[in-house]
Design a protein around this motif. Sequence first.
Motif, PDB file in Angstrom:
ATOM      1  N   THR A 198      -0.551  -7.590  -5.086  1.00 34.13           N
ATOM      2  CA  THR A 198      -1.576  -6.537  -5.028  1.00 34.13           C
ATOM      3  C   THR A 198      -0.946  -5.215  -4.626  1.00 34.13           C
ATOM      4  N   THR A 246       0.880  -1.167   0.000  1.00 33.08           N
ATOM      5  CA  THR A 246       0.000   0.000   0.000  1.00 33.08           C
ATOM      6  C   THR A 246       0.915   1.214   0.000  1.00 33.08           C
ATOM      7  N   ARG A 291     -11.495   2.825   0.984  1.00 33.00           N
ATOM      8  CA  ARG A 291     -10.853   1.701   0.291  1.00 33.00           C
ATOM      9  C   ARG A 291      -9.473   1.377   0.879  1.00 33.00           C
ATOM     10  N   ILE A 292      -8.964   2.231   1.761  1.00 36.50           N
ATOM     11  CA  ILE A 292      -7.682   1.956   2.415  1.00 36.50           C
ATOM     12  C   ILE A 292      -7.938   1.031   3.607  1.00 36.50           C
ATOM     13  N   THR A 333      -1.900  -1.236  -3.899  1.00 32.45           N
ATOM     14  CA  THR A 333      -2.894  -0.169  -3.737  1.00 32.45           C
ATOM     15  C   THR A 333      -2.122   1.137  -3.642  1.00 32.45           C
ATOM     16  N   SER A 367      -3.916  -4.169  -9.358  1.00 33.10           N
ATOM     17  CA  SER A 367      -3.412  -2.819  -9.131  1.00 33.10           C
ATOM     18  C   SER A 367      -4.570  -1.869  -8.913  1.00 33.10           C
ATOM     19  N   GLU A 368      -4.566  -1.220  -7.753  1.00 34.75           N
ATOM     20  CA  GLU A 368      -5.589  -0.216  -7.469  1.00 34.75           C
ATOM     21  C   GLU A 368      -4.924   1.149  -7.559  1.00 34.75           C
TER      22      GLU A 368
END
Lengths: 424, 252
Positions: free
Chosen positions: A243, A217, A403-404, A245, A271-272
């Motif tokens: 993943t 993240t 979304r975090i 973010t 991938s966000e």
Amino acid sequence: MSNTLMENPIAAQSAWPAWFTAEQAIALAEYEKSPTPTRKNEPWRFANLKPLDLSAFVEAKPVASEGRLINASAGLAETSAKLVLGNNTLLHRESSLPAGVIFETLETAATKHTDLFKKYFMAQPVELGSHKYAALHKARLAGGAFLFVPANTSVELPIEIFQWVEGANASVFPHTLIVCDENSSVTVVDYFKSADKLPAFACGVNDLHLAAGAKLTYVSVQDWSHETTAFHLNSTSVHRNATCTALIANFGGGFVRGESLSRLVGEGSRSEMFSINPVEGTREIDQRTLQDHVAPNATSDLLYLNALDDKSRTIFAGLIKVEPGARGTDAYQKVKNLILSDDADPNSMPGLEILNDEVRCSHGATNGPVSNEELFYMQARGIKRDAGRRLIVNGFFNSLLERIENKPLRAHLEQLLAKRLAIA
Amino acid sequence: MSLKIENLHANIGDREILKGLNLEIPKGEVHAIMGKNGSGKSTLAKVMAGHPDYEVSIGQVLLDGLNLFEMEEPDQRARTGLFVAFQYPMEVPGVTIANFIRAALQARLPEGEELDAVEYYHHLYEKMDMLKIDRKFTSRAVNEGFSGGEKKRCEILQMAMLNPVYAVLDETDSGLDIDALRIVSEGVNAMRGPERGLLVITHYQRLLDYIVPDVVHVMVDGRIVMSGDKTLAHKLEAEGYDWVEKEILQQA
């Protein structure tokens, strides 16, 4: 007499190894021979080109208020490590990271971890228009942050990086390079801050590399002075089942050009790409993105939120590109503009390029004003119109912060946002 | 001291909905307005709150002598002491209930004065417990994804927190099951007292079994046409509104 940005009087005392300074000389030549973009170049459509005149900016001097900047480099209550850089130079470092994690200045990494550095440093193509400015960045790079998290290592508490600029017309070249090896996980918050309300130039790069199964993240809290011209060139490459973010909060900057490339190179990768952009006055945020699906069964999810007040301006140009081999792609791209003023100027150019049929893709852009019904409801509770409007803008962005996943981080970002919108 | 509505005419676009409405709710009393759909009940609530879709052509509303219509912005009216619980409360995405109510209380403080956060949460939880609202709701966005009953409870929570001098409750019973109705009514009854006037707008007599009014008014076509005690509500429930309309026609 000040030196201009293109001269580098301290190059002789540079902390870089000789092979890198040699590369920098090539990069400088590349910068100088590359033409300045025009609006005829597709990646610069609608762009304001005036900020590309960099002649006013000068070499940053060593930081004068070192203690103040270190003290002001306070973010989350609990972190596992912190790096503070001011005017391209290390000011402070603290760390309680697990063994094997490398968290160094970039120039130290170039010397001590040369193989890693060479493998990952600016290894992604610059495809979104700022080739020239990537060359400038490399040519003038003097410091930055390097993080390597080894395989199967989880860093529980977030790592924070503070990159400051100080002084009138000072130029900084922030750089953050993060490499997450297989099945590692880490959270990084990268703050970009101005010591004073003065014009400055920032030309930054951040590159994120995620090996198979890694989880990262990354949050960029861009809080330059409103007089700053800033380039932020971001890239992400995500391998199998990893993943990423990434959230970019553009709280500051007078003119900000952001380019974000995300390459999904491993099957099942995700991938966000999130961004929140409160803009007012005559500020401009120009963002160009590419979601490049190379591998099959990968997901990319882009959501950019802009709230535009006064005569502010935003550009969003995004492309989802599905390569021939990327069957089973899930790709989403959405930009939402909350329009707070008749004079605001939002520009949205979402795009798709799909070379495989077995995909799910959606893209879209919406423009909408603050809802009068919501505003009335707030006023009916005694909240003044202006405060109600700010609460609604806050709510608009908060719906993305949800979304975090990391709760303390989310709460911290909510606080920063509320402060930025003068609510708290 | 009263909430006094005098000869109120209001329209939406070209259509006149309130056609000379007169009503006075003395402080300390609970009044009810009953009426069929389309009689203008909800319009009355929204006009008083200052909804921008409605235009007042004639008349005034006096809150303890202060003319609400001289206050241009709805928030001024609210801070003067008026609260309207809406029939269909709006959703405010991303704004939590805790922050929403805090902003409303903060707006009532003098410039530069800060709400005490600890005291605020203590007070908020106390009211939520009374209304049997899960404390987790504080971090949920206002009315977003709430059931009908949750929205109504949230309205009453806001009323309890903002402590208005006069409150108008518009169809607060709609969408409530019998348990929720009881809880909401208890919340409203807890706010009855000599320092407050309440106006309960409803379709059904059912609510008035729980919130027993001092006076019941019947609204037909934008006017109060009849007033009586609580037995009037029972008569309306049993016999409908036709006899009221006939009686008015005979008088005319």
